[in-house]
Design an enzyme around this catalytic site. Structure first.
Site, mmCIF file in Angstrom:
data_model
loop_
_atom_site.group_PDB
_atom_site.id
_atom_site.type_symbol
_atom_site.label_atom_id
_atom_site.label_comp_id
_atom_site.label_asym_id
_atom_site.label_seq_id
_atom_site.Cartn_x
_atom_site.Cartn_y
_atom_site.Cartn_z
ATOM 1 N N ASP A 95 0.865 -1.174 0.000
ATOM 2 C CA ASP A 95 0.000 0.000 0.000
ATOM 3 C C ASP A 95 0.907 1.231 0.000
ATOM 4 O O ASP A 95 2.117 1.132 0.259
ATOM 5 C CB ASP A 95 -0.949 0.002 1.198
ATOM 6 C CG ASP A 95 -2.283 0.671 0.864
ATOM 7 O OD1 ASP A 95 -2.291 1.553 -0.017
ATOM 8 O OD2 ASP A 95 -3.302 0.317 1.473
ATOM 9 N N ALA A 96 0.341 2.380 -0.307
ATOM 10 C CA ALA A 96 1.146 3.577 -0.549
ATOM 11 C C ALA A 96 2.035 3.905 0.652
ATOM 12 O O ALA A 96 1.536 4.129 1.754
ATOM 13 C CB ALA A 96 0.242 4.762 -0.878
#
Length: 748
Positions: free
Chosen positions: A294-295
């Site tokens: 995820d970011a």
């Protein structure tokens, strides 16, 4: 249902040779580049740093419009040098082809880019939020909306969506409940598979299909306190019984990619969790695609306190089985030195690159890097058939929670209807969370839908009454005045779109702002009040449930919201939606869910039982609940094989009769209770359902297949077992009502 595009079975020998050839030609930097994804960067605009721009945005010195209009850096130099494998946030056929041309024609090895984006519930044709779609219990239609989203997204140059989100959650405070299928493992698993099929189709290499991404792996929906990004602490049995099955269903459906979760699980951040990413995902599920972070979550492993620095975090992520670094460039900056110093074996890197390239080959990207053009894009977006499906899904997502004295459906020839509320004539908030490529101008408001539905002589009086939050726009007096001489009041209240979704956890589940105060003022007029709820999560609304005439749970239904709501309000469609997440009476009951484990002192009349002293222990509306404009009767439950072995199938039937005066659809739900086991088991679990359409007076025998293997669980030794014994069978309209029978599972 379409056939499965099962990427894990596609091992093309010619591809494998080409992949090995490419890996053999790559420099260390090019290999790491393939595992790197960047977003178009705005930072550096106006000569300011990232922190300076964010500060000015927060302080209001730069407007959101100016922020959006800033010139982007598309990292063309890195693309040309072969140092990027993927880009996120790039949309539009012309732009994607322009960047792809640099990768294919100007980089040394000519490897195409993979373009990804959060296409969560539609691209330009925005459908209901996933939580709402799940309330349709309609797998074919859920698959269809994902298929249309893929068609539009691919036409705009995308190859990959960061969806579906298949997290199970039992806590409506968590904002991301809006993105999933609710609280039930069985239903969530079916929906996970349906969405994967919709996005990827039978052959994901076809230009109108895109890669799906099952997220967030794993147990993100179990965050403590329902607070986003928070820790998750649970037994491995609960993890495997409740939270992992939808991911396994996505893997079996052939999902091409997985995304790791932000949270830690039992003390190990999911981004670097080898047990999840290798032991479970690859060895147990047989997954051969790639995993994306995820970011910025790799760098955040340091913040978790699980790595001394980013360099160590990057090493742990790669060794755990995480191939792609999303958006931050952590791998790009922190891995090269470790390979040069032999801190990490280059074979680990090579295998990660092979997994990523294999997905690009299977997607058809190597052979056909330019999958769209401007003409295809223009023909695809908002196609009439897409809008028709958006209306159909929006109707089927609506749940009728209350209908006192059958006030609904309304007649279309009423003299005057008062439409009141901050969300009645609002376009933007009806799109819901994660509608980043949607356009609010495409939305039909509820006021517009009502106005179009009634006869010409019907007067429609409209007042906002108040805002969703804040004091601005307060005009109770005008709203009450308009409502006082109406035949009926339709009050449209709820949440703004940004009150659910990522980073939007709520401490309070009541109607925000002064909306309940507005409803009380309208109630004082003595006119019937119909509440239309617009929200991204279950709300705690006991006063509303007790006092208004009808409640229509309309969620955030996308571009056709107004038409769909009017279809239900005026009876052009008989609502058939059923809740997939429990509505609490109060936030103090949370977490509350139907399939909770048994306790030794279940709630009863005496004090010393599991209940509250200042409120009910029962929810406001249970899982599976939803009313219709007709009524249904259940009788004659038959367990066709009352004694079965562990590996067999049986069928259970019930007669359902439409006892009302109009046709209607009913979701017939099968629940099973394991009465005695080696671990405390849930009071009941959904194990099957069937949606049927019945004419007035029609009686139909509904048969549901039951796989006895599905009655098992993970024991104390983490072995999946189906134990012999007596099981209770219950079929009914929701998780709290039904008729019962018995089933016995034999040892052999």
């Amino acid at each position: 249902m379409g056939k499965v595009s099962n990427l894990k079975t596609i091992i093309n020998k010619d591809y494998e040779k080409k992949i090995n050839d490419l890996v053999g030609k790559m420099t260390l930097e090019e290999k790491i580049g393939q595992l790197t994804q960047f977003l178009p960067s705005i930072f550096g605009a106006f000569g300011m740093t990232k922190d300076e721009i964010i500060a000015k945005l927060v302080e209001g010195e730069i407007s959101y419009e100016e922020f959006q209009a800033m010139e982007r850096n598309y990292h063309k130099d890195e693309i040309k040098e072969g140092l990027l494998g993927s880009m996120g946030g790039v949309t539009g056929a012309e732009l994607s082809n322009e960047l792809q041309k640099i990768a294919v024609e100007e980089s040394r090895l000519g490897i195409p880019l993979l373009f990804g984006l959060d296409v969560v519930h539609g691209y330009r044709t925005i459908f209901p939020i996933p939580l709402a779609e799940a309330c349709s219990w309609d797998m074919e239609l859920i698959e269809k909306t994902a298929e249309i989203a893929a068609k539009e997204a691919s036409a705009s140059g995308l190859h990959w969506t960061y969806a579906p989100m298949v997290d199970i959650t039992r806590d409506p405070r968590w904002g991301r409940i809006a993105e999933g299928a609710g609280e039930d493992t069985y239903l969530g698993s079916m929906i996970a598979a349906a969405r994967v099929r919709g996005f990827q189709g039978e052959d994901v290499s076809q230009p109108e299909r895109i890669l799906a991404c099952a997220k967030h792996f794993a147990a993100y929906g179990g965050a403590v306190g329902g607070r986003d990004y928070n820790t998750v602490d649970m037994s491995l049995q609960t993890l495997h019984d409740v939270f992992l099955p939808p991911f396994e269903a996505a893997a079996k459906a052939g999902v091409g990619t997985f995304m790791s979760a932000f949270n830690d699980l039992n003390g190990v951040p999911c981004t670097v969790n080898k047990y999840l990413l290798t032991d479970v995902l690859r060895e147990q599920y047989g997954f051969t695609g790639f995993v994306v972070s995820d970011a910025n979550s790799i760098a955040e492993v340091e913040v978790h306190g699980y790595a001394e620095n980013r360099r160590e975090a990057s090493k742990k992520a790669l060794l755990a089985g995480l191939e792609m670094d999303m958006s931050q460039g952590t791998y790009k900056e922190d891995l090269p030195e470790q390979f040069k110093n032999s801190t990490i074996s280059v074979e680990v890197l090579d295998e990660a690159v092979r997994r990523f390239l294999r997905v690009k080959f299977n997607l058809g990207l190597i052979d056909n890097p330019y999958r769209t053009n401007k003409v295809i894009e223009e023909q695809s977006l908002l196609a009439p058939e897409h809008i028709d499906i958006a209306r159909e899904m929006a109707k089927r997502s609506i749940v009728l929670l209350k209908n006192e004295n059958n006030i609904l459906p309304l007649k279309k020839n009423l003299k005057k209807i008062a439409v009141i509320g901050p969300l009645a004539d609002n376009k933007k908030e009806l799109l819901g969370t994660w509608a980043i490529t949607g356009n609010e101008e495409d939305v039909v408001t509820i006021l517009s839908g009502i106005t179009a539905a009634v006869e010409n002589h019907t007067e429609i009086a409209y007042s906002k009454g108040c805002e969703v939050i804040g004091e601005e726009g307060m005009d109770f007096n005008l709203a009450v005045e308009m409502a006082s001489d109406s035949d009926v009041i339709i009050a449209v209240v709820g949440e703004n779109a940004d009150m659910s979704g990522e980073a939007s956890s709520r401490i309070d589940l009541n109607l925000p702002g002064r909306q309940e105060e507005l409803l009380k003022a309208l109630h004082q007029t003595g006119k019937p009040v119909i509440v239309v709820l617009i929200n991204g999560r279950p709300l705690a609304i006991p006063w509303v449930a007790d006092n208004v005439s009808a409640i229509v749970e309309a969620w955030q239904l996308g571009i056709q919201t107004g038409i769909a709501v009017a279809d239900v309000l005026f009876g052009d469609y008989n609502p058939s939606g059923k809740l997939v997440a429990t509505f609490p009476y109060s936030v103090g009951q949370v977490p509350i869910y139907y399939n909770h484990p048994r306790t030794g002192r279940p709630a009863g009349k005496i004090k010393f039982t599991s209940k509250y002293i200042d409120g009910p222990h029962q929810p406001l509306y249970p899982f599976g609940f939803g009313l219709s404009y007709t009524t249904f009767n259940y009788d004659n439950l038959v367990v066709h094989s009352p004694e079965v072995t562990k590996d067999s199938l049986t069928t259970i039937s019930v007669d359902v009769t439409n006892t009302g005066k109009r046709d209607g659809e009913e979701v017939v739900q099968l629940y099973i209770s394991d009465l005695v086991a080696s671990r405390v088991r849930p009071v009941k679990e959904l194990k099957g359902f069937k949606k049927v359409n019945l004419q007035p007076g029609e009686r139909q025998t509904v048969t549901i297949d039951l796989d006895i293997h599905s009655l098992g669980f993970y024991n104390e030794s983490m072995e999946y077992v189906v134990e012999p014994g007596l099981f209770k069978v219950c079929i009914g309209p929701n998780s709290q009502e039904g008729i019962e029978g018995e089933l016995r599972v034999l040892e052999k």
